[in-house]
Design a protein around this motif. Structure first.
Motif, PDB file in Angstrom:
ATOM      1  N   TYR A 100       0.804  -3.197   4.644  1.00 27.09           N
ATOM      2  CA  TYR A 100      -0.558  -3.182   5.168  1.00 27.09           C
ATOM      3  C   TYR A 100      -0.632  -3.761   6.583  1.00 27.09           C
ATOM      4  O   TYR A 100      -1.442  -3.313   7.412  1.00 27.09           O
ATOM      5  CB  TYR A 100      -1.471  -3.974   4.237  1.00 27.09           C
ATOM      6  CG  TYR A 100      -2.898  -4.078   4.730  1.00 27.09           C
ATOM      7  CD1 TYR A 100      -3.801  -3.031   4.547  1.00 27.09           C
ATOM      8  CD2 TYR A 100      -3.350  -5.231   5.388  1.00 27.09           C
ATOM      9  CE1 TYR A 100      -5.106  -3.118   4.998  1.00 27.09           C
ATOM     10  CE2 TYR A 100      -4.656  -5.322   5.841  1.00 27.09           C
ATOM     11  CZ  TYR A 100      -5.525  -4.263   5.645  1.00 27.09           C
ATOM     12  OH  TYR A 100      -6.813  -4.360   6.111  1.00 27.09           O
TER      13      TYR A 100
ATOM     14  N   SER B  45       0.833  -1.192   0.000  1.00 30.50           N
ATOM     15  CA  SER B  45       0.000   0.000   0.000  1.00 30.50           C
ATOM     16  C   SER B  45       0.872   1.248   0.000  1.00 30.50           C
ATOM     17  O   SER B  45       2.065   1.189  -0.318  1.00 30.50           O
ATOM     18  CB  SER B  45      -0.924  -0.014   1.220  1.00 30.50           C
ATOM     19  OG  SER B  45      -1.904   0.990   1.122  1.00 30.50           O
TER      20      SER B  45
ATOM     21  N   GLU C 181      -8.103   1.432   1.553  1.00 34.40           N
ATOM     22  CA  GLU C 181      -8.957   0.246   1.588  1.00 34.40           C
ATOM     23  C   GLU C 181     -10.429   0.630   1.739  1.00 34.40           C
ATOM     24  O   GLU C 181     -11.302   0.080   1.061  1.00 34.40           O
ATOM     25  CB  GLU C 181      -8.539  -0.642   2.762  1.00 34.40           C
ATOM     26  CG  GLU C 181      -9.345  -1.922   2.906  1.00 34.40           C
ATOM     27  CD  GLU C 181      -8.873  -2.740   4.081  1.00 34.40           C
ATOM     28  OE1 GLU C 181      -8.621  -3.950   3.906  1.00 34.40           O
ATOM     29  OE2 GLU C 181      -8.748  -2.187   5.200  1.00 34.40           O
TER      30      GLU C 181
ATOM     31  N   ARG D 242      -6.603  -4.879   0.972  1.00 36.84           N
ATOM     32  CA  ARG D 242      -5.425  -4.570   1.781  1.00 36.84           C
ATOM     33  C   ARG D 242      -4.817  -3.195   1.431  1.00 36.84           C
ATOM     34  O   ARG D 242      -3.626  -2.972   1.594  1.00 36.84           O
ATOM     35  CB  ARG D 242      -4.372  -5.675   1.637  1.00 36.84           C
ATOM     36  CG  ARG D 242      -4.797  -6.994   2.271  1.00 36.84           C
ATOM     37  CD  ARG D 242      -3.818  -8.114   1.971  1.00 36.84           C
ATOM     38  NE  ARG D 242      -2.471  -7.853   2.466  1.00 36.84           N
ATOM     39  CZ  ARG D 242      -2.057  -8.133   3.698  1.00 36.84           C
ATOM     40  NH1 ARG D 242      -2.875  -8.699   4.577  1.00 36.84           N
ATOM     41  NH2 ARG D 242      -0.813  -7.874   4.065  1.00 36.84           N
TER      42      ARG D 242
END
Length: 249
Positions: free
Chosen positions: A123, A50, A174, A181
Motif C-alpha cells: 500500500y 493489497s 480502499e 489501506r
C-alpha cells in the motif's frame, strides 16, 4: 438503524448487519459507542497487503488458433519464480475467466478476465497519491504490467483483443470497498488465530464479511452472512442443508 451521508435515517426493525470490515465498521460508529478494549482488538488485527487488478473484456474470435490450438480454461495461476515464494511481491498472478463457464457473463463472441496479485501489493507505494495525477496513472501502467504479462502467457495477443480495459489499485480497493489501506483482508493464520464471530458490543449490530468467521473468499463471506442470519433467527440450518442438497448434482 443507519444514518446515511445525506442525513436520512433508516430504521431497522430487527438488527443492522454490516458487510464492511470490522475496522471500517468501527470507524462508522459514533464516537464512544463501543468499549476501547473492542476498538483496540479490532485495530490490532493484522492486515494482508493489497493487490492489483486487471479487468478485461476481449474478443473470442479465432481464440483457439491464437492460443496454439489450446482450449481456454476458466482459471490459471502464473508463478514467475518458484524460488521467491508465492507471497513475494508481484510474483504470483491469479487469472479468472468466468465467461468460459457462464457465457452470459459477456456479450456474444466475447470473454471477461479478472487477473490479480493476491495480497502482495504494498500500500505504501500508493499512499498519498492523487488518483487524477500523472504520477498515479504512470504507476498504474507500471505496476499492471505483471498482470498483462501473465495473461499473455495464456493468450499471447490479448492486448489487441481488448474492448474493455480497467486497472484497479490499492487506492481503488480502499475507495470503493472501504478497505483499510486497500487490504486484501485480515492476516489471520490458521492454527494460530481464529476469526471472531458476528457479534459486536452494540446490541443488534452484527458483522459479516471477511473480517469474521469463516474468513476471506466469496464462499467464506457468503457463509458469514448465513451465520449472521442464523444469529438473528432469520434462517435455520435445515434450510441451508436443503439448499446445499439441491445444489449438489
Amino acid at each position: 438503524g443507519v444514518r446515511l451521508r445525506g442525513g436520512k435515517e433508516v430504521r431497522a426493525r430487527k438488527a443492522v448487519v454490516s458487510n464492511a470490515a470490522a475496522r471500517s465498521t468501527a470507524r462508522l460508529l459514533p464516537a464512544g459507542q463501543v468499549p476501547e478494549s473492542w476498538q483496540k482488538e479490532v485495530d490490532e488485527v493484522p492486515e494482508c497487503s493489497s493487490f492489483m487488478h486487471l479487468h478485461l473484456g476481449f474478443s473470442a474470435k479465432d481464440l483457439k488458433e491464437a492460443m496454439g490450438g489450446k482450449e481456454l480454461e476458466c482459471h490459471y495461476m502464473v508463478v514467475n519464480d518458484w524460488e521467491r515464494g508465492v507471497d513475494s511481491e508481484q510474483n504470483l498472478v491469479l487469472i479468472s475467466i468466468p465467461s468460459v463457464l457462464d457465457p452470459t457473463m459477456a456479450p456474444e463472441g466475447m470473454h471477461t478476465i479478472h487477473a490479480y496479485t493476491p495480497a502482495t501489493e504494498p500500500y505504501d507505494l500508493w499512499k498519498g497519491l492523487d488518483r487524477k495525477s500523472e504520477e498515479y496513472a504512470k504507476l498504474k501502467e507500471e505496476r499492471s504490467q505483471v498482470l498483462w504479462k501473465a495473461v499473455e502467457r495464456v493468450i499471447p495477443d490479448i492486448r489487441k483483443r481488448c474492448d474493455v480495459t480497467m486497472v484497479g489499485t490499492p487506492l481503488t480497493h480502499e475507495r470503493f470497498l472501504r478497505r483499510y489501506r486497500g487490504s486484501y483482508g485480515p492476516a489471520i493464520q490458521a492454527g494460530k488465530q481464529i476469526f471472531p464471530g458476528p457479534g459486536t458490543p452494540i446490541q443488534n449490530l452484527l458483522l459479516c464479511g471477511d473480517s469474521v468467521f469463516p474468513g476471506i473468499g466469496i464462499p467464506a463471506v457468503a457463509a458469514s452472512g448465513m451465520v449472521a442470519a442464523n444469529s438473528l433467527g432469520l434462517e435455520t440450518l435445515d434450510k441451508h442443508k436443503k439448499l446445499l442438497d439441491e445444489m449438489v448434482v
